[in-house]
Write a protein that holds these residues in place. Structure first.
Motif, PDB file in Angstrom:
ATOM      1  N   GLU A  45       0.832  -1.209   0.000  1.00  0.00           N
ATOM      2  CA  GLU A  45       0.000   0.000   0.000  1.00  0.00           C
ATOM      3  C   GLU A  45       0.863   1.254   0.000  1.00  0.00           C
ATOM      4  N   ARG A  46       1.938   1.236   0.786  1.00  0.00           N
ATOM      5  CA  ARG A  46       2.802   2.409   0.843  1.00  0.00           C
ATOM      6  C   ARG A  46       3.477   2.657  -0.496  1.00  0.00           C
ATOM      7  N   GLY A  49       1.053   4.010  -3.105  1.00  0.00           N
ATOM      8  CA  GLY A  49       0.689   5.397  -2.868  1.00  0.00           C
ATOM      9  C   GLY A  49       1.808   6.387  -3.097  1.00  0.00           C
TER      10      GLY A  49
END
Length: 402
Positions: A45-46, A49
């Motif tokens: 997810e990091r 993003g």
């Protein structure tokens, strides 16, 4: 040695698990970083993003937080949840200046790994110079807003933007004259991305033992990188760092012979292809490489995974509790996809009599343990750039030899 229950998912439960099962292996409370969750899911997810546009202009901004352009990927890179080749590829789209700067930082991480893999603990000494230092009172204990901001984040989040790390290191060793290795140990204890490779090299670069040119921390940098912060400080009219600090007394040292040439680059780099000795019955996962893309893990999808909280090592390192919570969260996440055995003890004893598949790790401690464990199946480390036998005397010299 003790086999532990698998860490549970969910932050409150994993914090309790860490306190219940890893007591005595960390300092301070069993706490978690409010800004970082361990595990492959969080790492993915990091990375998804992260947008590289604006990185070059914003990576060194410190305050307010909205100005920051740092990627915040480093804890996941440090533990192999995101490999450098994968992150390099992710950053392929964007303005050329931003892509180039971000990739330059990834190469710096790779250079640090090459240096540590080749020199081992010898990287604790000065590469080009020796800086004298003494034990003393805590240089970060004062009330300056710039130092307090960075120390609070270090001790609460386990992560600090790179510019603020330079402030703290320079204030510690260059201005206050305290032994830089004590400050480096404090970083290592607290930082989720703490390593003896990148963390130590960053300190050496800042205090001048790696380059011969120390970085001088003064109010000018704070006003530039944290505009308005000085106005909140009780020392705004009598700033202790108003003037540029004098250069510390650096003493030249004879360079380590391995800096110029590596006569055993195969040992430094590890195997180029998989080494098979016998069929494996488990995958030994280490803190250097905990991601789903770990080569040994990916090549053996049906084998149980063994992770060992190395009791003698952790008692010596005295890491902050949040570092072990991050690892426990990572194991809990992995256990949702694989059978995971978690142990507390000495790796050589836990793995005695087992046929182990594992991935080479470019750290001397792993090599010592692996020599005793004798893995049945050894996989190559996923280098961004394979180690070479040429000069590591500086980042630029290393790059010229690529």
């Amino acid at each position: 040695m003790t086999r532990l229950p698998t860490p549970p998912r969910g932050r409150p439960a994993v914090i309790d698990w860490t306190g219940d099962h890893l007591g005595g292996l960390f300092v301070g409370p069993a706490a978690a970083s409010p800004g970082f969750v361990g595990g492959q899911e969080a790492a993915n997810e990091r990375l998804a993003g992260f947008v590289v546009a604006g990185y070059a202009a914003g990576r060194n901004e410190v305050w307010p937080e909205a100005r920051r352009g740092a990627s915040r990927l480093s804890p996941y890179i440090r533990h192999g949840l995101l490999s450098l080749p994968r992150v390099w590829k992710h950053a392929s789209d964007g303005p050329g200046r931003d892509v180039a700067k971000f990739r330059d930082e990834l190469l710096w991480q790779e250079y640090a790994r090459h240096l540590y893999a080749r020199l081992g603990s010898a990287n604790r000494e000065g590469l080009r110079a020796r800086l004298g230092g003494s034990q003393g009172s805590d240089p970060w204990a004062g009330s300056m807003a710039c130092v307090r901001l960075a120390v609070d984040e270090l001790e609460r989040d386990g992560w600090v933007v790179n510019q603020a790390r330079m402030w703290l290191a320079s204030h510690w060793a260059v201005r206050e004259g305290v032994d830089w290795r004590e400050g480096e140990d404090r970083f290592f204890s607290n930082l989720l991305d703490g390593s003896r490779a990148a963390n130590r090299l960053g300190w050496q670069w800042t205090v001048g033992t790696g380059t011969g040119r120390p970085y001088g921390f003064s109010r000018r940098q704070v006003e530039r990188r944290a505009p308005g912060l000085c106005g909140t400080c009780e020392h705004q009219f009598d700033c202790p760092i108003e003037a540029w600090p004098p250069d510390p007394p650096l003493h030249p040292v004879d360079p380590h012979p391995l800096l110029k040439h590596d006569p055993a680059v195969d040992r430094t780099a590890g195997p180029a292809t998989v080494v098979f000795r016998a069929p494996a019955d488990c995958v030994w996962l280490t803190a250097e490489s905990m991601g789903d893309d770990d080569p040994a893990l990916a090549a053996n999808p049906d084998l149980p995974v063994v992770f060992i909280f190395d009791e003698p090592l952790l008692r010596r390192l005295r890491l902050a509790g949040r570092r072990l919570v991050f690892l426990a969260e990572t194991l809990a996440d992995l256990a949702g996809r694989r059978t995971v055995e978690v142990h507390r003890g000495t790796p050589e004893l836990v793995l005695a009599g087992r046929a182990v598949a594992t991935t080479f790790a470019p750290v001397p401690g792993w090599r010592r343990r692996a020599a005793r464990i004798q893995p049945s199946e050894l996989h190559p480390w996923p280098w961004l750039r394979p180690p070479h036998s040429g000069s590591l005397a500086s980042f630029s010299a290393w790059r010229r030899s690529l």
